[in-house]
Design a protein around this motif. Structure first.
Motif, PDB file in Angstrom:
ATOM      1  N   PHE A   4       0.836  -1.203   0.000  1.00  0.00           N
ATOM      2  CA  PHE A   4       0.000   0.000   0.000  1.00  0.00           C
ATOM      3  C   PHE A   4       0.869   1.251   0.000  1.00  0.00           C
ATOM      4  O   PHE A   4       0.498   2.269  -0.581  1.00  0.00           O
ATOM      5  CB  PHE A   4      -0.914  -0.011   1.224  1.00  0.00           C
ATOM      6  N   LEU A   5       2.030   1.174   0.649  1.00  0.00           N
ATOM      7  CA  LEU A   5       2.959   2.305   0.683  1.00  0.00           C
ATOM      8  C   LEU A   5       3.875   2.227  -0.531  1.00  0.00           C
ATOM      9  O   LEU A   5       5.037   1.822  -0.458  1.00  0.00           O
ATOM     10  CB  LEU A   5       3.773   2.301   1.975  1.00  0.00           C
ATOM     11  N   SER A   6       3.354   2.589  -1.696  1.00  0.00           N
ATOM     12  CA  SER A   6       4.125   2.557  -2.940  1.00  0.00           C
ATOM     13  C   SER A   6       3.556   3.587  -3.895  1.00  0.00           C
ATOM     14  O   SER A   6       2.423   4.055  -3.736  1.00  0.00           O
ATOM     15  CB  SER A   6       4.068   1.161  -3.579  1.00  0.00           C
ATOM     16  N   TRP A  52       8.639   3.366  -5.881  1.00  0.00           N
ATOM     17  CA  TRP A  52       7.923   2.312  -6.582  1.00  0.00           C
ATOM     18  C   TRP A  52       7.983   1.030  -5.751  1.00  0.00           C
ATOM     19  O   TRP A  52       8.863   0.833  -4.916  1.00  0.00           O
ATOM     20  CB  TRP A  52       8.532   2.044  -7.954  1.00  0.00           C
ATOM     21  N   ARG A  53       7.046   0.146  -5.995  1.00  0.00           N
ATOM     22  CA  ARG A  53       6.940  -1.189  -5.389  1.00  0.00           C
ATOM     23  C   ARG A  53       6.663  -1.121  -3.892  1.00  0.00           C
ATOM     24  O   ARG A  53       5.606  -1.497  -3.446  1.00  0.00           O
ATOM     25  CB  ARG A  53       8.196  -2.021  -5.663  1.00  0.00           C
ATOM     26  N   LYS A  54       7.627  -0.617  -3.116  1.00  0.00           N
ATOM     27  CA  LYS A  54       7.416  -0.560  -1.673  1.00  0.00           C
ATOM     28  C   LYS A  54       8.291   0.530  -1.075  1.00  0.00           C
ATOM     29  O   LYS A  54       9.508   0.510  -1.240  1.00  0.00           O
ATOM     30  CB  LYS A  54       7.729  -1.912  -1.033  1.00  0.00           C
ATOM     31  N   ALA A  55       7.662   1.468  -0.407  1.00  0.00           N
ATOM     32  CA  ALA A  55       8.413   2.567   0.194  1.00  0.00           C
ATOM     33  C   ALA A  55       8.824   2.194   1.614  1.00  0.00           C
ATOM     34  O   ALA A  55       8.065   1.558   2.349  1.00  0.00           O
ATOM     35  CB  ALA A  55       7.562   3.830   0.211  1.00  0.00           C
ATOM     36  N   SER A  56      10.020   2.600   1.985  1.00  0.00           N
ATOM     37  CA  SER A  56      10.485   2.367   3.354  1.00  0.00           C
ATOM     38  C   SER A  56      10.058   3.537   4.235  1.00  0.00           C
ATOM     39  O   SER A  56       9.824   4.648   3.765  1.00  0.00           O
ATOM     40  CB  SER A  56      11.999   2.228   3.368  1.00  0.00           C
ATOM     41  N   TRP A  57       9.977   3.262   5.541  1.00  0.00           N
ATOM     42  CA  TRP A  57       9.641   4.340   6.465  1.00  0.00           C
ATOM     43  C   TRP A  57      10.705   5.413   6.455  1.00  0.00           C
ATOM     44  O   TRP A  57      10.421   6.589   6.656  1.00  0.00           O
ATOM     45  CB  TRP A  57       9.447   3.776   7.868  1.00  0.00           C
ATOM     46  N   ARG A  58      11.944   5.015   6.210  1.00  0.00           N
ATOM     47  CA  ARG A  58      13.038   5.990   6.127  1.00  0.00           C
ATOM     48  C   ARG A  58      12.807   6.955   4.961  1.00  0.00           C
ATOM     49  O   ARG A  58      13.001   8.161   5.081  1.00  0.00           O
ATOM     50  CB  ARG A  58      14.366   5.266   5.953  1.00  0.00           C
ATOM     51  N   ASN A  59      12.360   6.402   3.855  1.00  0.00           N
ATOM     52  CA  ASN A  59      12.048   7.231   2.682  1.00  0.00           C
ATOM     53  C   ASN A  59      10.914   8.200   2.984  1.00  0.00           C
ATOM     54  O   ASN A  59      10.963   9.389   2.629  1.00  0.00           O
ATOM     55  CB  ASN A  59      11.674   6.323   1.500  1.00  0.00           C
ATOM     56  N   VAL A  61       9.915   9.364   5.960  1.00  0.00           N
ATOM     57  CA  VAL A  61      10.332  10.394   6.906  1.00  0.00           C
ATOM     58  C   VAL A  61      11.205  11.432   6.228  1.00  0.00           C
ATOM     59  O   VAL A  61      11.045  12.642   6.434  1.00  0.00           O
ATOM     60  CB  VAL A  61      11.073   9.745   8.099  1.00  0.00           C
ATOM     61  N   LYS A  62      12.130  10.970   5.387  1.00  0.00           N
ATOM     62  CA  LYS A  62      13.067  11.892   4.730  1.00  0.00           C
ATOM     63  C   LYS A  62      12.352  12.879   3.817  1.00  0.00           C
ATOM     64  O   LYS A  62      12.678  14.060   3.770  1.00  0.00           O
ATOM     65  CB  LYS A  62      14.095  11.095   3.925  1.00  0.00           C
ATOM     66  N   ASN A  63      11.344  12.376   3.103  1.00  0.00           N
ATOM     67  CA  ASN A  63      10.670  13.226   2.117  1.00  0.00           C
ATOM     68  C   ASN A  63       9.541  14.068   2.702  1.00  0.00           C
ATOM     69  O   ASN A  63       9.247  15.146   2.179  1.00  0.00           O
ATOM     70  CB  ASN A  63      10.118  12.366   0.978  1.00  0.00           C
ATOM     71  N   PHE A  64       8.901  13.596   3.765  1.00  0.00           N
ATOM     72  CA  PHE A  64       7.654  14.229   4.182  1.00  0.00           C
ATOM     73  C   PHE A  64       7.647  14.789   5.599  1.00  0.00           C
ATOM     74  O   PHE A  64       6.660  15.429   5.989  1.00  0.00           O
ATOM     75  CB  PHE A  64       6.494  13.233   4.037  1.00  0.00           C
ATOM     76  N   LEU A  65       8.697  14.570   6.390  1.00  0.00           N
ATOM     77  CA  LEU A  65       8.675  15.031   7.775  1.00  0.00           C
ATOM     78  C   LEU A  65       8.544  16.543   7.860  1.00  0.00           C
ATOM     79  O   LEU A  65       7.643  17.073   8.528  1.00  0.00           O
ATOM     80  CB  LEU A  65       9.933  14.564   8.511  1.00  0.00           C
ATOM     81  N   TRP A  66       9.456  17.269   7.206  1.00  0.00           N
ATOM     82  CA  TRP A  66       9.443  18.728   7.319  1.00  0.00           C
ATOM     83  C   TRP A  66       8.200  19.358   6.685  1.00  0.00           C
ATOM     84  O   TRP A  66       7.604  20.275   7.274  1.00  0.00           O
ATOM     85  CB  TRP A  66      10.718  19.318   6.730  1.00  0.00           C
TER      86      TRP A  66
END
Length: 675
Positions: free
Chosen positions: A346-348, A415-422, A424-429
């Motif tokens: 779902f996270l992709s 694509w396929r499956k996003a990691s939580w690290r990805n 946080v890095k892109n959307f935290l701020w």
């Protein structure tokens, strides 16, 4: 020459039917002679329709008022500008313009050297559309029909003239761009049906029609944008979008077309959503026909409609036929369209794009249901119940917030499956910034939930886009040692399609800000005043200094002189002259609003009525942030053109990566590629 124009339409109808048969026979018998003849037939149809259109334009420009259409929409006092625009002011002329665009699109497709196994079928479908419009023009809405009682030698000195509401620059641009959008979607639909007919289940038809689809979407976007500007200036009701049935009819296919443009990316990249994509482009095409049915049937009341008549019945029949044709093809080719790949998480990016599609289609369905509900209620209960802006606003507002939230998420998720690290890095701020926006609005006194969520979502999406540009520019600068401005420009040029999409999203976010501001913080006041009296609204003091009359050609203009100043400082801001314009050809005057527009807000004034003693009634509106709707719209257009523009920019590829160890796309996450 009227007879020549009409005969051209009859002959074009015959040749178009021949072209359909020749294309199909050429494919079936693998006969190049038939195929060549069919191509020539499509060209002949285009030339014949051009002749007919040319004759009509000549009559409009020269004032041949014995032609009923010319008499109905032009007059001697009409400028050349509007005489030409009268071609699409009425039913028959607008259909003639639609046909002209369609037949030349068909010629381009017929003579295309790409996907020659699909071209004959696609051309046949487009010629079928042309044949329908030719039938309508030849037998139901003849543009060359003479006025009643005409006989050779009859001469009419003047015409009835154009509707005053149509005498606006928007009349020249809005209908043409809307028709270009409507007609443009017929091409990808035709190729999609051709792919199904020939049992081609790959994405070749998508690659061939990508530019066609984007161009159609671009023109439909322009049509909606210019239509809103036209309504804002000309109709004099203080707004730019009233959820009118005809407005909705052009907005609904824009939504489904937007969904299609996003979902084809998944098919191109992952070979998924084949059934969905064919269904989406079919729905979009059918909706353009449905919009035409609404405008010409008279079944719903609209200031934009051409009126009632027999045309609506035929358009409805053709719309149902094409819908049935597409549906049957999709059902019989369903086994070819089933996908081999499934969603892994779902996270992709795939899942976010699908959710984006569902929201867009949900919005389209909600608007469609609200638009046709009066017809449903009349059929079931015998009472036509109208659906107003409150329904549309209440349904579209939450879906719109979800859509813009996804707009910020989709481009940057993996694509396929996003990691939580990805994530946080892109959307935290951006997420923290959106939270700060909500707090600031709450502290400042805002309590409405949708404006707070809307502004927060706009900030989130804009922040993700700008951060993506910043990251990409920084990486390119580190790799190439280019100055930051040059690195930014070359970053954009290296991948026009991707970064053009970001610019489009940025324009949409800016439009969202303008829409929220103008719908939730506007001020309205209606007041009757005497000479010398002042009115205060918002930050303005408005002094009514006089009521005057002047003549412009054959038009009589009554206008008020209003002095505008700042309420707090008393600084003079200028004068506004709202008008009522009286035309000799109609008893109903046209409204010309008084408008003072800034980036902060619009002061919008309507002269409603006046008495013999000089007292006048005005409607005052202070509409915040409206200018940002138009600014965002044009940024969107620029982004679309940028994505379409051919050519390749400077590249920063692997040859740079061997020179030094710099952060790569992997380090930056999904969105930070140097490309």
């Amino acid at each position: 020459m009227a007879e020549v124009g009409y005969f051209s339409l009859i002959l074009a109808l015959i040749v178009s039917l021949y072209g359909i048969i020749a294309f199909l026979l050429g494919v079936r018998k693998q006969n190049p002679m038939f195929l060549s003849s069919a191509k020539n037939a499509s060209l002949a149809v285009a030339l014949l329709c051009t002749v007919a259109t040319g004759i009509m334009v000549f009559y409009l420009m020269t004032g041949e008022y014995t032609i009923k259409y010319v008499y109905s929409y032009t007059s001697n006092d009409l400028s050349v500008f509007y005489r030409f625009a009268a071609l699409w002011a009425g039913n028959a002329g607008s259909l003639l313009l639609w046909l002209l665009l369609l037949v030349w699109y068909t010629v381009i497709v017929a003579y295309s050297k790409k996907t020659q196994h699909l071209t004959p079928y696609a051309s046949s479908i487009l010629l079928l559309n042309s044949a329908f419009f030719l039938f309508v023009l030849a037998f139901l809405s003849n543009p060359f029909e003479r006025v009643s009682g005409w006989y050779p030698g009859t001469y009419l000195a003047d015409g009835a003239g154009m509707n005053p509401m149509l005498q606006n620059p928007g009349m020249v641009f809005h209908p043409v761009t809307t028709y270009l959008g409507y007609v443009g979607f017929a091409v990808p639909f035709a190729y999609a049906m051709a792919a199904l007919i020939t049992r081609n289940s790959d994405d070749q038809w998508i690659r061939v029609t990508r530019r066609w689809t984007i161009v159609a979407w671009l023109f439909l976007t322009l049509g909606n944008l210019w239509g809103a500007q036209w309504a804002y200036i000309e109709l004099g009701w203080g707004g730019y979008w009233g959820w009118d049935p005809v407005e909705n009819a052009s907005f609904i296919p824009w939504l489904t077309g937007s969904a299609f443009l996003h979902s084809v990316m998944i098919q191109e990249r992952k070979n998924m959503l084949k059934v969905w994509n064919v269904s989406l482009i079919s729905i979009t095409y059918v909706l353009t026909l449905f919009g035409t049915f609404l405008v010409r049937s008279g079944v719903l009341t609209s200031v934009h409609a051409f009126g009632s008549g027999p045309l609506g019945r035929y358009f409805l029949i053709f719309t149902v036929f094409m819908c049935f044709f597409a549906g049957v093809l999709i059902i019989f080719r369903y086994d070819l369209l089933t996908q081999d790949h499934t969603f892994e998480s779902f996270l992709s990016k795939e899942s976010s794009f699908l959710l984006n599609n569902l929201v867009l289609v949900g919005m389209a369905f909600a608007i469609y249901f609200g638009t046709i509900y009066p017809l449903i209620s009349e059929a079931v209960r015998g009472v036509k119940v109208s659906v107003g802006a409150p329904y549309f606003n209440s349904v579209i507002a939450p879906l719109g917030i979800v859509l813009f939230l996804l707009m910020g998420i989709c481009p940057l998720i993996a694509w396929r499956k996003a990691s939580w690290r990805n994530l946080v890095k892109n959307f935290l701020w951006p997420a923290l910034g959106a939270l700060v926006v909500v707090i600031i609005l709450f502290v400042s006194g805002e309590r409405k939930i949708y404006p707070m969520l809307g502004y927060a979502t706009a900030f989130f999406t804009m922040a993700t886009i700008l951060l993506e540009f910043i990251r990409g520019t920084r990486v390119r600068h580190r790799i190439t040692k280019e100055p930051y401005p040059l690195a930014f420009i070359r970053l954009l040029l290296r991948n026009r399609r991707r970064h053009g999409g970001y610019i489009i999203h940025l324009g949409l976010v800016i439009m969202l800000i303008g829409i929220i501001g103008s719908n939730n913080s506007d001020i309205q006041l209606t007041k009757t005043v005497n000479f010398g009296e002042s009115v205060e609204i918002g930050n303005y003091r408005i002094v009514y200094e006089g009521l005057y009359e002047k003549q412009n050609g054959k038009k009589d203009i009554v206008y008020a002189d209003l002095l505008i100043s700042d309420k707090e400082s008393g600084k003079l801001l200028g004068r506004i002259e709202p008008q009522k314009v009286f035309y000799q050809t109609t008893k109903q005057p046209a409204t010309e609003v008084g408008l003072r527009s800034t980036l902060k807000e619009d002061l919008y004034i309507i002269l409603s009525a006046w008495e013999k003693d000089g007292t006048a009634t005005f409607k005052f509106h202070v509409n915040p942030l409206v200018a940002w709707i138009w600014i965002g719209g044009y940024i969107l257009i620029i982004g679309t053109i940028f994505a379409l523009w051919p050519g390749r920019g400077s590249q920063a590829g692997s040859k740079y990566l061997s020179k030094a160890s710099y952060p790569t796309a992997t380090n930056l996450g999904e969105g930070g590629q140097v490309s």
